[in-house]
Each structure stands twice: as C-alpha cells, then as structure tokens.
Design an enzyme around this catalytic site. Structure first.
Site, PDB file in Angstrom:
ATOM      1  N   ASN A 211      71.706  13.018 -21.321  1.00  0.00           N
ATOM      2  CA  ASN A 211      72.099  14.217 -22.067  1.00  0.00           C
ATOM      3  C   ASN A 211      70.955  15.223 -22.067  1.00  0.00           C
ATOM      4  O   ASN A 211      69.898  14.968 -21.480  1.00  0.00           O
ATOM      5  CB  ASN A 211      72.529  13.840 -23.497  1.00  0.00           C
ATOM      6  CG  ASN A 211      71.409  13.166 -24.254  1.00  0.00           C
ATOM      7  OD1 ASN A 211      70.375  13.768 -24.513  1.00  0.00           O
ATOM      8  ND2 ASN A 211      71.599  11.896 -24.603  1.00  0.00           N
ATOM      9  N   PRO A 310      74.620  -0.342 -29.135  1.00  0.00           N
ATOM     10  CA  PRO A 310      74.328  -0.599 -30.555  1.00  0.00           C
ATOM     11  C   PRO A 310      73.896   0.687 -31.245  1.00  0.00           C
ATOM     12  O   PRO A 310      73.250   1.543 -30.627  1.00  0.00           O
ATOM     13  CB  PRO A 310      73.164  -1.602 -30.507  1.00  0.00           C
ATOM     14  CG  PRO A 310      72.588  -1.494 -29.143  1.00  0.00           C
ATOM     15  CD  PRO A 310      73.675  -0.999 -28.230  1.00  0.00           C
TER      16      PRO A 310
HETATM   17  O1  C5P Z   1      76.500   8.916 -34.449  1.00  0.00           O
HETATM   18  P1  C5P Z   1      75.576   9.963 -33.960  1.00  0.00           P
HETATM   19  O2  C5P Z   1      75.128   9.732 -32.550  1.00  0.00           O
HETATM   20  O3  C5P Z   1      76.052  11.362 -34.146  1.00  0.00           O
HETATM   21  O4  C5P Z   1      74.317   9.802 -34.935  1.00  0.00           O
HETATM   22  C1  C5P Z   1      73.111  10.455 -34.720  1.00  0.00           C
HETATM   23  C2  C5P Z   1      71.989   9.705 -35.403  1.00  0.00           C
HETATM   24  O5  C5P Z   1      72.090   8.303 -35.158  1.00  0.00           O
HETATM   25  C3  C5P Z   1      70.649  10.095 -34.817  1.00  0.00           C
HETATM   26  O6  C5P Z   1      69.696   9.906 -35.828  1.00  0.00           O
HETATM   27  C4  C5P Z   1      70.483   9.099 -33.677  1.00  0.00           C
HETATM   28  O7  C5P Z   1      69.123   8.934 -33.312  1.00  0.00           O
HETATM   29  C5  C5P Z   1      71.076   7.847 -34.272  1.00  0.00           C
HETATM   30  N1  C5P Z   1      71.728   6.947 -33.304  1.00  0.00           N
HETATM   31  C6  C5P Z   1      71.168   5.719 -33.062  1.00  0.00           C
HETATM   32  N2  C5P Z   1      71.801   4.856 -32.188  1.00  0.00           N
HETATM   33  C7  C5P Z   1      72.954   5.193 -31.583  1.00  0.00           C
HETATM   34  C8  C5P Z   1      73.518   6.452 -31.819  1.00  0.00           C
HETATM   35  C9  C5P Z   1      72.879   7.313 -32.681  1.00  0.00           C
HETATM   36  O8  C5P Z   1      70.114   5.398 -33.598  1.00  0.00           O
HETATM   37  N3  C5P Z   1      73.515   4.352 -30.736  1.00  0.00           N
END
Ligand code: C5P
Length: 401
Positions: A211, A310
């Site tokens: 990304n 995860p």
């Molecule tokens: O669910 P989402 O990706 O929008 O959440 C973003 C937050 O969760 C960020 O702090 C990101 O670093 C963390 N995150 C994580 N592991 C994942 C997905 C997101 O630690 N697999």
C-alpha cells in the site's frame, strides 16, 4: 525551525573531526539557532576561524585576552544568555580539563564559569586507544557524574586508519541530539514499541501486494518518543526512510512477520506503550507461488486467493498486562463516526484518525484523537510537530492508567 530562539555556544577543540563542524554550524543555523563559536588554539589548526565566522554569522572567539570584548571577560559574557554549550569535537585533553576544572584557555574557563543551570553537551572524537585509555575513562566517569551530557562517541572507521570506539557522531546525529536535549523528558525510561510503514504480501518471489504508506508518521512518532526520553523499538515494513537516531529498528516485510516481531519484542522486554501506526495488509495471498508466475499462451490471469492476517493491535490490546495501546485509523470518509467505532472495536484507550489517502507520503497531516470522552483535533501541521504533540498526549494519558 526546531531551535528557533536558542543561543548555542559551540566550542571546537583540536581534532580532525573539526571539518564536520562546518556542516553542524550550518544545520544549527537552519534550525533557527544563534551559534556563537569558541575555538581552542588546537582547533584553529584543523579549521579556520574565518570559515566558522562565515558559517555562524558571528564573531569567533579563540583567546581569553580578546580586546574586542568590552569588559575583557569573554568567559563570562559569552555564556550568560546561552541556552546550551556544545563542545564538538571534544578531545581527550579537553575531557581531562573538564574533569579537573582547568581554566587555562578561553573555552575551558568559559565551561567552568558557566551558570550551574546551563547544559553542557560534549561530542568526544578521538583514536580508539585514547578513548579506551583508563585515564580517559576515569575522566569520562567524572564528567558524567558532574552532569555533563555525552553525545556518543560511535564506533567505526577512524581518520587514523584504525577502527573502534571514538568516532564523533555525524553532524545530523549531533543536531538531533541537541534538539532532543531541549525536549521535555515526558517518557523518560519508558519502553515504547511502534509499528510503521506498509506491509508487503508476496504473490510470488518478485511480485506482491502493498500500500501507499511511506512510514513518515510512524518514524516521526518514534523520533519524538526518543526525544522524550523513551527506549524505542520500531518494527518497520519496507520504507525508504533511515532509522531515526537513537531508535532500534526491526525490519519486516509481511503482516505475519510484523506480528511475530511485535510478540518477540513484548516477550523480550515489558513495553509501557504500543503505538500501531503501520498500514498492515488485512489479507495475504494464500496461494503465493514459490516460483515466479509465468504468462500462459492462453493469456489466463492467475487466480489469487486471500487469507486474513492477524490483527496486531487488537491482539496486543487483548493481552494480559497489555501496554498502553494507541491505534491509527486512515479513513477516506466519515472519520468521526468510523474513528470512534474503531477505537471501541479494537478496544484501545486512544485511537488516532486521519484522512488516509490525503496523508500517505505527505509531510503534513491533521489528526483526530478519539478516547473514551470523545474526540480532540490536532490541527494541520508537519508530521514532526504532530508527532511531538501526540507523544505529549500519550505520555499524559499513559501515566493516568
Ligand atoms: O482495521 P484497520 O486496519 O483500519 O485498523 C488500523 C489500526 O490497526 C492501525 O493502528 C493498524 O496499525 C492496526 N492494525 C494492526 N494489524 C492489522 C490491521 C491493522 O495492527 N492486521
């Protein structure tokens, strides 16, 4: 302009590393500092006062008996309105002088005559044997006990051709250390673990899914946490950024590797704060190929299958004795609604929201902090300034629980 309004007395002593101080002087000036150069007689053999005057824009002093100072007391006048004295390079002999309170040239006299509250920072630069010499080490212990702050030295190749401890820190590292010396130590001794950057999920050995995260925000937070006195570990996906000075970086590629590295760090040492800034891929390619995928004559596109990764943040937040957890949310719309919901879903005390596709790769950002009481906006600013404000907020909030 992180040193705007600061007056720094920059002392140079004898050593080949003097040539690097031309660079430091410019960098200090660019950061907004007013630089007053004082040189020992030995330093003038390595770089001229003319050069240092041109770069600092101020008269350079080398002599206790300089008649240009009205009251003939440069050792008093030069430090009374200073915010810090920085000696770089600091020679073996000058460390000896500091340890013993010698006053036999302008720079040493000025150090002894400095007001008690005025910080004195020194950047040692010497041959490895000179650094390791027991007499030098005795003097180093003494000046540390006296409250003098050491910047480095580092280990590496030396001008004399030998290798080892005694290299002066690089000018940009010295600048970072000087800026940090002015920051409030709100996270002194705290262990802070940060994830940053994108992840890279392989499709085959040469292709992958990633990304647009540049890592800039996470790296700025790591830097700001170190400046606030924390012991910082940065688990980073692939970025083009250098590790911030003072921060230990662990490089990973995939979300699973990032998860494993975070768990390993938590096992190695209890962490007080965990800040998940990384843009972690929600899915990995389940049927990634171990060999490069080949185009078929029929033109069939490969069929990729995805498996869920995860959730690192939610997993850490759910651990017994979890650190104070801070999440990030990059949204493209409805930030206020989605941010508050995401904080609850991840079950973290603080969630930081931003409009993701506007901030990726940029130097500026605008943040919204969501907590149990509602939300607060940190208005648009560069990522360093925002990181500093966010770290102050984290320090305040994490000490409350
Ligand atoms: O669910 P989402 O990706 O929008 O959440 C973003 C937050 O969760 C960020 O702090 C990101 O670093 C963390 N995150 C994580 N592991 C994942 C997905 C997101 O630690 N697999």
């Amino acid at each position: 302009m992180r040193l705007a309004g600061k007056k720094i007395v920059l002392g140079l002593t004898g050593g080949v590393a003097c040539y690097k101080i031309a660079e430091l002087t410019r960098a200090l000036g660019k950061a907004g500092a007013d630089v007053q150069v004082v040189m020992t007689e030995s330093a003038t053999h390595f770089i001229t006062p003319v050069t240092m005057q041109a770069l600092s824009g101020n008269t350079v002093y080398t002599d206790q008996w300089d008649a240009r100072v009205n009251n003939n007391m440069p050792h008093i006048d030069l430090t009374r309105d200073a915010d810090a004295i920085v000696i770089a390079p600091c020679s073996t002999d000058f460390i000896f002088k500091l340890a013993h309170g010698a006053c036999n040239d302008l720079l040493s006299t000025l150090c002894v005559a400095r007001p008690a509250h005025l910080p004195l920072l020194i950047a040692p630069a010497m041959n490895v044997e000179m650094w390791q010499n027991p007499a030098t080490q005795r003097n180093v212990q003494q000046i540390k006990a006296d409250g003098i702050h050491l910047l480095g030295p580092a280990a590496g190749d030396q001008a004399c051709g030998e290798t080892g401890m005694g290299r002066m820190l690089e000018p940009e590292q010295l600048l970072t250390e000087i800026i940090a010396s002015f920051q409030a130590k709100t996270l002194a001794g705290k262990h802070v673990l940060i994830t940053a950057g994108p992840t890279f999920e392989p499709i085959d050995p040469v292709r992958g899914v990633t990304n647009l995260s540049s890592g800039k925000m996470g790296y700025a937070i790591a830097q700001a946490a170190w400046e606030a006195g924390a012991i910082v570990t940065l688990v980073s996906g692939p970025t083009a950024l250098d590790a911030p000075h003072g921060v230990r970086r662990v490089d990973v590629q995939t979300a699973q590797q990032m998860f494993d590295a975070v768990v390993a760090q938590l096992k190695q040492h209890k962490q007080d704060v965990f800040v998940a800034v990384a843009a972690v891929a929600d899915w990995r390619v389940a049927n990634a190929s171990t060999q490069k995928l080949k185009k078929t004559n029929e033109g069939d596109a490969p069929q990729l299958q995805f498996a869920q990764n995860p959730d690192i943040l939610a997993s850490v937040a759910a651990m017994p004795n979890a650190p104070y957890c801070v999440g990030f949310a990059a949204e493209s719309e409805n930030l206020l609604q989605y941010g508050a919901a995401k904080r609850q879903k991840k079950d973290v005390p603080l969630l930081v929201g931003n409009i993701g596709h506007h901030t990726f790769g940029k130097d500026e950002n605008e943040l919204v902090l969501f907590d149990v009481h509602g939300h607060t906006v940190l208005p648009r600013a560069n990522k360093q300034a925002l990181a500093q404000q966010l770290v102050a907020e984290i320090a305040l909030r994490s000490s409350l629980i």
